[in-house]
Design a protein around this motif. Structure first.
Motif, mmCIF file in Angstrom:
data_model
loop_
_atom_site.group_PDB
_atom_site.id
_atom_site.type_symbol
_atom_site.label_atom_id
_atom_site.label_comp_id
_atom_site.label_asym_id
_atom_site.label_seq_id
_atom_site.Cartn_x
_atom_site.Cartn_y
_atom_site.Cartn_z
ATOM 1 N N GLY A 113 86.515 84.249 -38.608
ATOM 2 C CA GLY A 113 87.054 84.228 -39.970
ATOM 3 C C GLY A 113 88.420 83.563 -40.018
ATOM 4 N N GLY A 118 79.365 82.843 -46.609
ATOM 5 C CA GLY A 118 80.746 83.326 -46.542
ATOM 6 C C GLY A 118 81.737 82.201 -46.326
ATOM 7 N N THR A 158 76.855 84.441 -43.017
ATOM 8 C CA THR A 158 78.073 83.814 -42.526
ATOM 9 C C THR A 158 78.284 82.448 -43.187
ATOM 10 N N VAL A 191 90.312 87.296 -46.923
ATOM 11 C CA VAL A 191 89.626 88.591 -46.818
ATOM 12 C C VAL A 191 88.112 88.393 -46.872
ATOM 13 N N ILE A 192 87.667 87.525 -47.788
ATOM 14 C CA ILE A 192 86.225 87.267 -47.926
ATOM 15 C C ILE A 192 85.677 86.601 -46.666
ATOM 16 N N MET A 236 86.738 86.933 -43.623
ATOM 17 C CA MET A 236 86.642 87.985 -42.591
ATOM 18 C C MET A 236 85.459 88.908 -42.849
ATOM 19 N N ALA A 237 85.349 89.409 -44.104
ATOM 20 C CA ALA A 237 84.336 90.411 -44.436
ATOM 21 C C ALA A 237 82.924 89.869 -44.263
ATOM 22 N N VAL A 238 82.695 88.650 -44.770
ATOM 23 C CA VAL A 238 81.344 88.106 -44.730
ATOM 24 C C VAL A 238 80.936 87.736 -43.307
ATOM 25 N N SER A 260 86.830 88.630 -36.769
ATOM 26 C CA SER A 260 88.183 88.268 -37.199
ATOM 27 C C SER A 260 88.577 86.912 -36.610
ATOM 28 N N CYS A 291 82.043 89.170 -40.727
ATOM 29 C CA CYS A 291 81.860 90.473 -40.091
ATOM 30 C C CYS A 291 80.421 90.963 -40.320
ATOM 31 N N ALA A 292 79.962 90.870 -41.566
ATOM 32 C CA ALA A 292 78.588 91.283 -41.895
ATOM 33 C C ALA A 292 77.579 90.475 -41.084
ATOM 34 N N ILE A 336 84.056 93.301 -34.162
ATOM 35 C CA ILE A 336 85.119 93.151 -35.158
ATOM 36 C C ILE A 336 86.086 92.042 -34.718
#
Length: 258
Positions: free
Chosen positions: A55, A121, A118, A88-89, A91-93, A52, A95-96, A48
């Protein structure tokens, strides 16, 4: 047509945005390496942190570069919710993508999936960030350059994740993060060269916030987050160092037991 300037502050914004991208990449790769050496909750937390960092680095790079973006004949402002959504996108993508690599048993598939996710993203973050731009006029994109920027993003992300999986030495991680920072920056400027603006001069007030009101404070905040996290990660002991200090204490304990 409005004349586009990508460096209204001279070389300052491109250089600073490149540095931000490199710091985010270096921190992300370092955390991914640490995650692969950890298990359970510790691994999840490292992943995580890695996501972050990458991202935040990518997003800060984009918007620091955007501080230098100007169009002759019009002011520029930013739609606040869309700008935050782009963060936010990102970070989220990422992260995936990072989790795909951290938890997969098939290296090749993990790299393909992680790199693709990534990269897409990064690209969607870029174009959402661009969609947040408000100006007096009409923005159009060159589809070939847009496609090229997405390809660059995917290749860069895949290369970075490959580096995270295969590289352990500090020098190599540094080189990998400089390369990744360069790739993210070149993706950004390729995406920016795809833009053309047809200006319709107007004295109406633009909706949204100006870069200095909103983007600049947010970039400074996220930049500080990156520096502080880097310091924390650099100072926290690796698994090997923890084992060494634990084994150094064992003989003392057994000696005092007699």
């Amino acid at each position: 047509m409005g004349h586009l300037d990508h460096a209204t502050f001279g070389w300052l914004t491109p250089a600073l945005s490149y540095v931000m991208a490199c710091i985010g990449a270096a921190l992300g790769l370092r955390c991914t390496v640490r995650a692969l050496g950890a298990t359970g909750r510790s691994r999840r937390n490292w992943l995580i942190t890695a996501a972050s960092a990458i991202g935040t680095g990518i997003w800060t790079m984009h918007f620091v570069a955007m501080l230098g973006f100007g169009v002759s004949g019009t002011e520029i402002s930013y739609n606040v919710p869309l700008t935050i959504l782009s963060l936010v996108i990102a970070m989220a993508v990422v992260c995936a993508g990072v989790f795909a690599v951290g938890y997969s048993h098939d290296r090749a598939r993990a790299l393909f999936l992680g790199g693709l996710t990534t990269g897409v993203g990064v690209a969607s973050m870029h174009y959402l960030g661009m969609a947040a731009v408000r100006l007096h006029g009409h923005v159009t994109y060159d589809p070939v350059l847009v496609a090229l920027s997405v390809v660059i993003a995917v290749v860069a992300a895949t290369a970075a994740l490959w580096a995270a999986l295969n590289i352990k030495s500090p020098l190599a991680v540094t080189v990998a993060s400089l390369v990744m920072g360069g790739a993210v920056s070149s993706m950004h400027y390729t995406g920016m060269f795809a833009v053309s603006v047809k200006v319709t001069p107007s004295s109406a007030v633009l909706p949204g916030a100006t870069a200095m009101q909103f983007i600049f404070p947010l970039a400074v905040g996220l930049g500080s987050y990156l520096f502080l996290t880097s310091a924390f990660v650099a100072l926290s002991p690796t698994a090997g160092e923890r084992e060494a200090s634990a084994s150094a204490q064992r003989p003392v304990e057994s000696a005092t037991a007699h």
